[in-house]
Every structure is written in C-alpha cells, then in structure tokens.
Design an enzyme around this catalytic site. Sequence first.
Site, PDB file in Angstrom:
ATOM      1  N   GLN A   9     -13.108 -35.792 -21.104  1.00 25.93           N
ATOM      2  CA  GLN A   9     -14.476 -35.367 -21.383  1.00 25.93           C
ATOM      3  C   GLN A   9     -14.680 -35.127 -22.874  1.00 25.93           C
ATOM      4  O   GLN A   9     -13.819 -34.574 -23.546  1.00 25.93           O
ATOM      5  CB  GLN A   9     -14.764 -34.079 -20.595  1.00 25.93           C
ATOM      6  CG  GLN A   9     -16.230 -33.853 -20.317  1.00 25.93           C
ATOM      7  CD  GLN A   9     -16.456 -32.919 -19.136  1.00 25.93           C
ATOM      8  OE1 GLN A   9     -15.621 -32.852 -18.233  1.00 25.93           O
ATOM      9  NE2 GLN A   9     -17.554 -32.209 -19.125  1.00 25.93           N
ATOM     10  N   SER A  88      -6.653 -34.903 -19.171  1.00 18.51           N
ATOM     11  CA  SER A  88      -7.519 -34.205 -18.221  1.00 18.51           C
ATOM     12  C   SER A  88      -8.167 -35.214 -17.263  1.00 18.51           C
ATOM     13  O   SER A  88      -7.476 -35.855 -16.477  1.00 18.51           O
ATOM     14  CB  SER A  88      -8.554 -33.370 -18.982  1.00 18.51           C
ATOM     15  OG  SER A  88      -9.248 -32.521 -18.107  1.00 18.51           O
ATOM     16  N   LEU A  89      -9.487 -35.372 -17.320  1.00 21.49           N
ATOM     17  CA  LEU A  89     -10.179 -36.371 -16.508  1.00 21.49           C
ATOM     18  C   LEU A  89      -9.512 -37.745 -16.615  1.00 21.49           C
ATOM     19  O   LEU A  89      -9.419 -38.498 -15.640  1.00 21.49           O
ATOM     20  CB  LEU A  89     -11.639 -36.474 -16.986  1.00 21.49           C
ATOM     21  CG  LEU A  89     -12.371 -37.775 -16.686  1.00 21.49           C
ATOM     22  CD1 LEU A  89     -12.698 -37.858 -15.217  1.00 21.49           C
ATOM     23  CD2 LEU A  89     -13.605 -37.919 -17.540  1.00 21.49           C
ATOM     24  N   ARG A 113     -14.688 -33.895  -8.230  1.00 18.52           N
ATOM     25  CA  ARG A 113     -14.108 -32.990  -9.229  1.00 18.52           C
ATOM     26  C   ARG A 113     -15.200 -32.462 -10.162  1.00 18.52           C
ATOM     27  O   ARG A 113     -15.278 -31.264 -10.442  1.00 18.52           O
ATOM     28  CB  ARG A 113     -13.045 -33.759 -10.025  1.00 18.52           C
ATOM     29  CG  ARG A 113     -12.366 -32.973 -11.158  1.00 18.52           C
ATOM     30  CD  ARG A 113     -11.416 -33.927 -11.882  1.00 18.52           C
ATOM     31  NE  ARG A 113     -10.515 -33.256 -12.822  1.00 18.52           N
ATOM     32  CZ  ARG A 113     -10.746 -33.144 -14.125  1.00 18.52           C
ATOM     33  NH1 ARG A 113     -11.857 -33.624 -14.644  1.00 18.52           N
ATOM     34  NH2 ARG A 113      -9.854 -32.546 -14.914  1.00 18.52           N
ATOM     35  N   HIS A 196      -9.434 -25.858 -16.998  1.00 14.77           N
ATOM     36  CA  HIS A 196      -7.974 -25.631 -17.062  1.00 14.77           C
ATOM     37  C   HIS A 196      -7.634 -24.147 -17.230  1.00 14.77           C
ATOM     38  O   HIS A 196      -6.780 -23.784 -18.034  1.00 14.77           O
ATOM     39  CB  HIS A 196      -7.345 -26.481 -18.176  1.00 14.77           C
ATOM     40  CG  HIS A 196      -7.612 -27.941 -17.993  1.00 14.77           C
ATOM     41  ND1 HIS A 196      -7.018 -28.677 -16.991  1.00 14.77           N
ATOM     42  CD2 HIS A 196      -8.442 -28.784 -18.652  1.00 14.77           C
ATOM     43  CE1 HIS A 196      -7.475 -29.927 -17.052  1.00 14.77           C
ATOM     44  NE2 HIS A 196      -8.330 -30.014 -18.035  1.00 14.77           N
ATOM     45  N   GLN A 245      -3.764 -29.446 -11.769  1.00  9.23           N
ATOM     46  CA  GLN A 245      -4.299 -29.699 -13.113  1.00  9.23           C
ATOM     47  C   GLN A 245      -5.554 -28.888 -13.439  1.00  9.23           C
ATOM     48  O   GLN A 245      -5.761 -28.494 -14.584  1.00  9.23           O
ATOM     49  CB  GLN A 245      -4.589 -31.203 -13.237  1.00  9.23           C
ATOM     50  CG  GLN A 245      -4.860 -31.678 -14.655  1.00  9.23           C
ATOM     51  CD  GLN A 245      -5.990 -32.695 -14.699  1.00  9.23           C
ATOM     52  OE1 GLN A 245      -7.133 -32.375 -14.405  1.00  9.23           O
ATOM     53  NE2 GLN A 245      -5.653 -33.913 -15.074  1.00  9.23           N
TER      54      GLN A 245
END
Length: 293
Positions: A9, A88-89, A113, A196, A245
């Site tokens: 992101q 991440s993503l 998500r 996170h 995660q």
Amino acid sequence: MKAFVFPGQGAQFVGMGKDLYENNPVAKEMFDKANEILGFNITELMFNGTDEDLRQTKVTQPAIFLHSVILAKTMGADFAPDMVAGHSLGEFSALVAAGALSFEDGLRLVSARAQAMQKACEKTPSTMAAVLALPDETVEQICSSVTEGVVVPANYNCPGQIVISGSIEGIDAACEKLLAAGAKRALKLKVGGAFHSPIMEPARTELADAIHHTQFFAPECPVYQNVDAKPQTDPEIIKQNLIAQLTAPVRWTQSVQNMIADGADAFTEVGPGAVLQGLVKKINKDVVTNGIQ
C-alpha cells in the site's frame, strides 16, 4: 539468482495499469474479470479516478494487487523467479505470481483483507509513524516503554527506517521519546489506521476465516514471508503466516538479507512505484535492482 518483489500500500497512482489494459489482451481479460469479482468498476478508478479514490483501502489494496499480478502474468518467460517476496499486501501478489494461489482467489482474499482492515480502522482511531536514523533495538525498547495506549514496530523497512503503529496517544508518546533519543524524524503518516499492530485483531480473525476456506498450493519457488522472513513452500505454513501478518511486523530488512544470503543477486520489483528497489539498495548496495511497471 533472481528475486522478484511486489510492492504494498502507498505505491498506487492514477492511471496505473491503463497501458496494460489497452495494449495486452490477456491483461484486459484479467482486469475485466476483476471488475466482475469485486462487484464494482475498479479499472475506472485505477485509470481515471482521483488520488482520493485510490486512497480508500478497499480500492488501494486490490488496485496494487491487480497491477502487480497482471504485470507478472503478462511477462511470459521473463518472469522466472528463483524466489519471491512482497511487502505487506504485496505478499498476496507474490503468492499468486508464484502459483500458490489462483488469481481469482488471491483477489477475493485481498478484497476481504482490505474491507476487514477498513472496519478495524473505523472501530479504533489509530495511526502509524515513520522513524528515521535509530537502531532497531532502540525503537523496540522505546515502544515497549510507552504506557499510553498501544505502540509497536510495524515495518522493518531497511536499516535506520522503521514504521511504528498503534493508538493515537501511543504513537504521540513514542514519537516524543524517539526524537529525544536522537531520531532524525518521527513523522506521523497519512494512513487509515494502525496496520500490523494488535489493533488489527478483528481484521485478523475475519481474514483467517476467508483464508481457511481458500485452496492454497505449493508455490513454484520459495516465498519469503513477512512474519518470519524465511523461505516457505508448505501451503499450511504459508496460510498461518498470512493470517499472522495482519497483527505482526513486516520484516522486510530481514527478508531481503535472507534472500541475499540464499543467493539472490538481482531484485526486480513488479508493480507500481520503485519503493522496494530503494529499500533493497539501502539494505545491500551491491545487488542489482530494476523495476517493471
């Protein structure tokens, strides 16, 4: 050895993927299918929307995923990774590109998500902050010493650059202490919430259910996952790490270091922007980096 990495992101931009759509029939078919799966015209927002449109988490995450995965799928024989990772993503993009998930299932999970994270953000006002020029251990110690609210390290991006995540009061208190400890900057980011961190627990629970109902396969090459920075090929471990995660830190520095230790000497970023190329160079200036967008 070649490593392919996928952005997260923040890499989005208006017009992303438009050339692909207009010039590649395979890409067009995949984008059209995405509109169908998501139930709204994401391509219109990607190609002709505003920055504000693209900043909505429910749009941003599928948009970056689509751009990255469709790029990888249209590269043909040029996409030949010895290992992959995503920030991440971007981990979802990496898993689809490496064959651990189908395109359709990957997109459904990314959408689930994004919506779960959006709900968690709305439930608890929270934020993140970038911290520059302090050792990881100092940032960790200061976060654990804060008694107001919640604050934890969220992204280990490269040596001297950590993003922290938590409640508004927790971040404010930590930033004050970090600056006093010698940080060059401790700057709040314009994000929807505390990604996170433990604040994402409701989203983690929701995503876990979706992941458990999705079929995963052994990837064609090892996937270095954010949670443990280790190469994984076992579908069950991959699933557990993906669920963890959401509330655990992204160990990007450690992932890149481990990939290099395992033989990676060239990193290709697949997707919008060039953030990961910059981070890889800061982690090890000797490796070759390039990008495809």
